[in-house]
Structures are given as structure tokens and as C-alpha cells.
Scaffold this motif. Sequence first.
Motif, PDB file in Angstrom:
ATOM      1  N   ALA A  22      34.760  45.315  39.776  1.00  0.00           N
ATOM      2  CA  ALA A  22      34.388  46.242  41.159  1.00  0.00           C
ATOM      3  C   ALA A  22      33.387  45.433  41.748  1.00  0.00           C
ATOM      4  O   ALA A  22      33.073  45.402  43.279  1.00  0.00           O
ATOM      5  N   LYS A  23      32.388  45.107  41.152  1.00  0.00           N
ATOM      6  CA  LYS A  23      31.287  44.348  41.642  1.00  0.00           C
ATOM      7  C   LYS A  23      31.576  43.144  42.478  1.00  0.00           C
ATOM      8  O   LYS A  23      30.953  42.874  43.393  1.00  0.00           O
ATOM      9  N   CYS A  24      32.606  42.222  41.569  1.00  0.00           N
ATOM     10  CA  CYS A  24      33.118  41.036  42.573  1.00  0.00           C
ATOM     11  C   CYS A  24      33.505  41.416  43.967  1.00  0.00           C
ATOM     12  O   CYS A  24      33.366  40.746  44.726  1.00  0.00           O
ATOM     13  N   GLU A  25      34.182  42.557  43.796  1.00  0.00           N
ATOM     14  CA  GLU A  25      35.012  42.970  44.963  1.00  0.00           C
ATOM     15  C   GLU A  25      33.968  43.261  46.104  1.00  0.00           C
ATOM     16  O   GLU A  25      34.237  43.092  47.175  1.00  0.00           O
ATOM     17  N   GLN A  26      32.919  44.006  45.469  1.00  0.00           N
ATOM     18  CA  GLN A  26      31.776  44.439  46.375  1.00  0.00           C
ATOM     19  C   GLN A  26      31.250  43.211  47.117  1.00  0.00           C
ATOM     20  O   GLN A  26      30.651  43.006  48.287  1.00  0.00           O
ATOM     21  N   VAL A  27      30.849  42.342  46.176  1.00  0.00           N
ATOM     22  CA  VAL A  27      29.866  41.061  46.559  1.00  0.00           C
ATOM     23  C   VAL A  27      30.649  39.756  47.364  1.00  0.00           C
ATOM     24  O   VAL A  27      30.196  39.459  48.215  1.00  0.00           O
ATOM     25  N   TYR A  28      32.037  39.702  46.752  1.00  0.00           N
ATOM     26  CA  TYR A  28      32.716  38.714  47.194  1.00  0.00           C
ATOM     27  C   TYR A  28      33.845  39.097  48.353  1.00  0.00           C
ATOM     28  O   TYR A  28      34.514  38.192  49.003  1.00  0.00           O
ATOM     29  N   PRO A  43      47.782  38.132  30.214  1.00  0.00           N
ATOM     30  CA  PRO A  43      48.150  39.603  30.778  1.00  0.00           C
ATOM     31  C   PRO A  43      47.046  39.776  32.092  1.00  0.00           C
ATOM     32  O   PRO A  43      47.376  40.774  32.695  1.00  0.00           O
ATOM     33  N   CYS A  44      45.701  39.099  32.076  1.00  0.00           N
ATOM     34  CA  CYS A  44      44.698  39.329  32.780  1.00  0.00           C
ATOM     35  C   CYS A  44      45.213  38.809  34.381  1.00  0.00           C
ATOM     36  O   CYS A  44      44.466  39.277  35.196  1.00  0.00           O
ATOM     37  N   LEU A  45      46.078  37.923  34.669  1.00  0.00           N
ATOM     38  CA  LEU A  45      46.527  37.524  35.932  1.00  0.00           C
ATOM     39  C   LEU A  45      46.917  38.577  36.773  1.00  0.00           C
ATOM     40  O   LEU A  45      47.851  39.416  36.377  1.00  0.00           O
ATOM     41  N   CYS A  46      46.557  38.699  37.924  1.00  0.00           N
ATOM     42  CA  CYS A  46      47.113  39.912  38.740  1.00  0.00           C
ATOM     43  C   CYS A  46      47.208  39.463  40.320  1.00  0.00           C
ATOM     44  O   CYS A  46      46.878  40.089  41.319  1.00  0.00           O
ATOM     45  N   GLY A  47      47.574  38.306  40.488  1.00  0.00           N
ATOM     46  CA  GLY A  47      47.989  37.813  41.740  1.00  0.00           C
ATOM     47  C   GLY A  47      47.506  36.440  42.121  1.00  0.00           C
ATOM     48  O   GLY A  47      46.741  35.987  41.595  1.00  0.00           O
ATOM     49  N   GLU A  48      48.115  35.972  43.130  1.00  0.00           N
ATOM     50  CA  GLU A  48      47.661  34.585  43.633  1.00  0.00           C
ATOM     51  C   GLU A  48      46.687  34.715  44.670  1.00  0.00           C
ATOM     52  O   GLU A  48      46.849  35.062  45.655  1.00  0.00           O
ATOM     53  N   ARG A  49      45.596  33.888  44.606  1.00  0.00           N
ATOM     54  CA  ARG A  49      44.720  33.496  45.543  1.00  0.00           C
ATOM     55  C   ARG A  49      44.923  32.678  46.399  1.00  0.00           C
ATOM     56  O   ARG A  49      44.841  32.722  47.830  1.00  0.00           O
ATOM     57  N   ASP A  50      45.612  31.493  46.095  1.00  0.00           N
ATOM     58  CA  ASP A  50      45.929  30.350  46.832  1.00  0.00           C
ATOM     59  C   ASP A  50      46.776  29.498  45.950  1.00  0.00           C
ATOM     60  O   ASP A  50      47.284  29.926  44.877  1.00  0.00           O
ATOM     61  N   ASP A  51      47.173  28.398  46.406  1.00  0.00           N
ATOM     62  CA  ASP A  51      47.859  27.279  45.663  1.00  0.00           C
ATOM     63  C   ASP A  51      47.411  26.782  44.581  1.00  0.00           C
ATOM     64  O   ASP A  51      48.142  26.244  43.583  1.00  0.00           O
ATOM     65  N   GLU A  52      45.834  26.730  44.105  1.00  0.00           N
ATOM     66  CA  GLU A  52      45.281  26.359  43.188  1.00  0.00           C
ATOM     67  C   GLU A  52      44.827  27.519  42.179  1.00  0.00           C
ATOM     68  O   GLU A  52      44.577  27.279  41.007  1.00  0.00           O
ATOM     69  N   ASN A  53      44.627  28.582  42.782  1.00  0.00           N
ATOM     70  CA  ASN A  53      43.968  29.912  41.925  1.00  0.00           C
ATOM     71  C   ASN A  53      44.664  31.138  41.837  1.00  0.00           C
ATOM     72  O   ASN A  53      45.357  31.373  42.840  1.00  0.00           O
ATOM     73  N   ASP A  54      44.559  31.762  40.889  1.00  0.00           N
ATOM     74  CA  ASP A  54      44.989  33.378  40.676  1.00  0.00           C
ATOM     75  C   ASP A  54      43.859  34.141  40.324  1.00  0.00           C
ATOM     76  O   ASP A  54      42.961  33.882  39.809  1.00  0.00           O
ATOM     77  N   TYR A  55      44.052  35.356  40.822  1.00  0.00           N
ATOM     78  CA  TYR A  55      42.933  36.381  40.628  1.00  0.00           C
ATOM     79  C   TYR A  55      43.174  36.875  39.183  1.00  0.00           C
ATOM     80  O   TYR A  55      44.467  36.804  38.553  1.00  0.00           O
ATOM     81  N   TRP A  56      42.143  37.211  38.409  1.00  0.00           N
ATOM     82  CA  TRP A  56      42.301  37.892  37.241  1.00  0.00           C
ATOM     83  C   TRP A  56      41.554  39.146  37.257  1.00  0.00           C
ATOM     84  O   TRP A  56      40.538  39.407  37.803  1.00  0.00           O
ATOM     85  N   GLN A  57      41.954  40.139  36.033  1.00  0.00           N
ATOM     86  CA  GLN A  57      41.045  41.173  35.827  1.00  0.00           C
ATOM     87  C   GLN A  57      41.173  41.513  34.367  1.00  0.00           C
ATOM     88  O   GLN A  57      42.273  41.130  33.787  1.00  0.00           O
ATOM     89  N   PRO A  58      40.321  41.927  33.535  1.00  0.00           N
ATOM     90  CA  PRO A  58      40.404  42.250  32.216  1.00  0.00           C
ATOM     91  C   PRO A  58      41.575  43.234  31.922  1.00  0.00           C
ATOM     92  O   PRO A  58      42.108  44.071  32.701  1.00  0.00           O
ATOM     93  N   ALA A  59      42.452  43.104  30.874  1.00  0.00           N
ATOM     94  CA  ALA A  59      43.710  43.560  30.570  1.00  0.00           C
ATOM     95  C   ALA A  59      43.566  44.174  29.073  1.00  0.00           C
ATOM     96  O   ALA A  59      43.217  43.459  28.095  1.00  0.00           O
ATOM     97  N   GLU A  60      44.002  45.616  29.171  1.00  0.00           N
ATOM     98  CA  GLU A  60      44.127  46.108  27.662  1.00  0.00           C
ATOM     99  C   GLU A  60      44.917  45.306  26.787  1.00  0.00           C
ATOM    100  O   GLU A  60      46.207  44.771  27.083  1.00  0.00           O
TER     101      GLU A  60
END
Length: 190
Positions: A22-28, A43-60
Motif C-alpha cells: 500500500a505504501k508503494c502504491e501511495q509513494v510510486y 504466486p506473488c506475480l500479479c500482472g505485467e508492468r511492461d515487457d521487462e517487468n512484472d508487478y508483485w505482492q506477497p502471497a499466502e
Amino acid sequence: MSMKSSNPLFQPIFEFANQFIAKCEQVYGHKPYIEKDDQWLSPCLCGERDDENDYWQPAEMKNVHSFANVEEALGIKLHPTVIEYFTTIYSEPVPAKTEDGVLELLFAWNEEDFERLQRNVIGHVLMKQKLKQPITIFFAVTDQEDIILSVDNETGEVWAEKVGKLPHKKVADSMLAFVNMLESYVAPPQ
């Protein structure tokens, strides 16, 4: 019985890691991201940012993970909070702040990384035994060179220690107390 209800560290760790997101989303304005690697999925991967990077978040961690193999290999019982900590979430290291400075909480990224983590724990314990030092289990790195945070395997206390040396500063009475004193930290934009 679900993992959440049987692990007292699950909720505090999961919530703290998500505060970081949440703080990353707020700051960046977006979740943190990592370089794409088709050979190192999580399982942390949660979407593509661009051709070279993927977003991530903690996963249970959905599967039951055990340290029985580690305990058997070492001939010791690990402190329960060590097992609880490392079996909560998959994640990239999560930055945090205490009055002593910035640190990164270490977690496994995926199943293969969990096995690597177990090997690192075995190596750390064998080093401690060879040095005839009390057994500690590392779980975080600090912004101070060679200083790690670890759990005293006998007491469950959290200590700062220089790699290969005796713990030198007690940080918290327990892992739960330690997690509860952490502040979320995101490096300011460059």
C-alpha cells in the motif's frame, strides 16, 4: 484447521507485508515490480508492468510447509516461531524500519526458493555449531554491513548479530513483538 488460525505470526506478517505494498502504491502510484524471469515464477506475480517487468505482492503460502527435513538433518528442533515466520508468505524481501535503521525481512519467493532457504538455514546452523556458538536462525538483513537479525533458537528472542559472531544486541523478546514494532518503509523516489 487453516494455516491462518494455527500460525500466530500469519496475520501480523501478512498485514505488514501488505502495508508495504500500500505504501508503494501511495509513494510510486503502483505495486513494486521485479524483472521478468519465466524460469523463476511465483504466486506473488500479479500482472505485467511492461515487457521487462512484472508487478508483485506477497502471497499466502497455501501448501503446508515443514522444516522436519531441516530438523532431522541437524538433529535439533527449531524454535516454533522460526517455522511460523518462514511458512507465512511468499514474497520478495520486504523493507522495514526500526529505531536502529532499515532492514529487509527475508521470505521465500516460490517453492524452489523455500528449499534453498532451508539449505541456507542448515548451513547457518552448521556454522554456529562449528563455532560452538548458541544456535540462531537468521530472518532479516540490515542496512549495516554484515549485521543480520536472527531468532535465538532456545528462547525465541530476536537478536542482531554480525555474521559468524555471537549475537550482540537483543532487539525484541519475541518474533511477534518484533513484527509489531516494525514500521513500513519505502525508499523515496529518486
